[in-house]
Design an enzyme around this catalytic site. Structure first.
Site, short mmCIF file in Angstrom:
data_model
loop_
_atom_site.label_atom_id
_atom_site.label_comp_id
_atom_site.label_asym_id
_atom_site.label_seq_id
_atom_site.Cartn_x
_atom_site.Cartn_y
_atom_site.Cartn_z
N SER A 139 1.11 -1.02 -0.14
CA SER A 139 -0.14 -0.28 -0.22
C SER A 139 1.02 1.15 -0.07
O SER A 139 2.16 1.32 0.67
CB SER A 139 -0.56 0.14 0.71
N TYR A 162 -2.32 5.34 -4.12
CA TYR A 162 -3.44 6.35 -3.94
C TYR A 162 -3.14 7.87 -4.64
O TYR A 162 -1.51 8.24 -4.56
CB TYR A 162 -3.76 6.50 -2.47
N THR A 188 -6.17 2.95 -6.51
CA THR A 188 -7.52 2.21 -5.67
C THR A 188 -7.98 3.56 -6.17
O THR A 188 -7.54 5.05 -5.73
CB THR A 188 -6.89 2.53 -4.26
N LYS A 281 -8.89 -0.90 -8.44
CA LYS A 281 -9.19 -1.24 -7.05
C LYS A 281 -9.86 -0.41 -6.90
O LYS A 281 -10.34 1.14 -6.67
CB LYS A 281 -8.11 -1.56 -6.29
#
Length: 406
Positions: A139, A162, A188, A281
């Site tokens: 992440s 992100y 995402t 995602k």
């Protein structure tokens, strides 16, 4: 055989003499993990092992947590229809994702601040995933750096992004991920703003965590976690330069740093700049899935962020069939959110997913028993999946189809 046993005993004694605490901890973790027979039992063990705010950060969801519960309960509404008289003496769990084979259709999902559960955080998750023969996804909000996870284990790695308001930071993250062998980029798209996670609000959860009398009391009652936390603190996202930032709620930090203006143009831009596969995602609608394909996505993750963003949304498994039908083989489809049992995986595969992603299951394992617990999460789901496929009459996971469910 006796000679081998003697050598093993000598090595164990040497290990105990040179690093007794580390070896005892590893043995303790392995025993604790082995006693957990289900993901639910890993969850219960994690709840006992880490302070409540830390457990709630991993376990909690948005507002009334309706979507989080629905993600799990919706699997009950999918009925399996087993085939009779099929040779299931050998079960093959292998599948192919983005051109490479994995040993089982389970991928480690990107999870933020994993190091709060255990100081080895995403490094432990990577080792557990690679030991299982599958992929880990790091992440943007990881507790460990891109470089640390790459060095920790040499299996397949994806990087989840992100889009930050600081586009220079985004460029740096992409360059670092490419340089260190992250083969795919997972964008995402369901965190335009931070979801309201009321457990975190009630607990006063912040980044970095505030040290209060209540925090200290939690530490005293969880000495194992506290020892790791003090020795190797992993309190902030390691890749974002937040180490020196003032204490803030996670939601305010996200809203300050993430870019809410991200659109389809940004997906097209990322597709043009990232040389490997691109995964999107957070897709829950068939029309959005089609637009992802039109913008060059190689794979789509059907996900509602584990119920941690928009409460009241459909369960991911409910959205899966329409998306799989709409995409119709033009991109790979994966399912994230709510996986707790091997039968859940069978149902997801039957409804069109090539693989599933697991997040909380690994966090529970990590909180309960470190890397051993994360490995245990994979082994529990693998064992359950083998049995479920055999009883369903499908010896190859990659061949289960829509006729298996209703």
């Amino acid at each position: 055989m006796n000679a081998l046993l003697d050598l093993a005993a000598q090595q164990l004694r040497a290990d105990l003499a040179t690093a007794p605490g580390r070896v005892r901890q590893r043995l303790s973790d392995e025993g604790r993990a082995a006693r957990c027979r289900t993901i639910a039992e890993l969850r219960a063990a994690a709840k006992r092992s880490v302070p409540r705010p830390i457990f709630d950060y991993a376990d909690g969801a948005a507002w009334d947590e309706v979507t989080a519960r629905r993600n799990i309960s919706a699997f009950e509404d999918v009925t399996l229809h087993p085939k009779a008289l099929t040779d299931v003496s050998e079960i093959d769990l292998r599948t192919s994702v983005l051109g490479g084979e994995i040993a089982l259709p389970i991928i480690a999902a990107p999870t933020g601040l994993t190091g709060l559960q255990h100081p080895e955080g995403e490094m432990a998750i990577a080792r557990a995933a690679h030991a299982a023969g599958t992929i880990t996804t790091l992440s943007t909000m990881a507790s460990c750096t891109i470089e640390e996870v790459a060095a920790a284990s040499d299996g397949r790695r994806w990087f989840q992004l992100y889009v930050m308001s600081d586009r220079g930071l985004v460029d740096s993250l992409l360059a670092r991920a490419a340089e260190h062998g992250y083969e795919a980029l997972m964008l995402t798209v369901d965190v335009q703003v931070a979801g309201v996670r009321e457990r975190d609000v009630r607990n006063g959860f912040s980044v970095p965590p505030r040290i209060s009398l209540k925090t200290l009391a939690q530490g005293v009652t969880h000495p194992r976690w506290s020892a790791g936390f003090v020795a190797h603190p992993r309190m902030v996202p390691a890749n974002l330069g937040w180490e020196g930032s003032a204490t803030a709620t996670l939601a305010s930090a996200v809203n300050r740093s993430f870019d809410p203006t991200v659109t389809w143009d940004d997906l097209a831009d990322l597709r043009s700049r990232w040389k490997g596969p691109v995964i999107v995602k957070g897709v829950m609608r068939a029309d959005d899935a089609l637009r992802c394909v039109e913008h060059g996505a190689d794979a789509i993750v059907v996900s509602n962020h584990g119920g941690r963003q928009l409460d009241g949304a459909a369960a991911a498994i409910e959205a899966l069939p329409a998306i799989a039908d709409a995409v119709s083989g033009r991109a790979e489809v994966y399912l994230d959110s709510g996986i707790r049992r091997g039968t859940d995986i069978v149902k997801a595969l039957a409804l069109g997913a090539r693989a599933v992603l697991i997040g909380r299951a690994l966090m529970y394992g990590l909180g309960a028993a470190g890397e051993a617990g994360a490995r245990r999460a994979f082994s529990i789901l693998e064992a359950e999946l083998r049995v479920a496929l055999a009883l369903a009459g499908y010896p190859r996971a990659a061949e289960i189809g829509r006729d298996a469910v209703s």
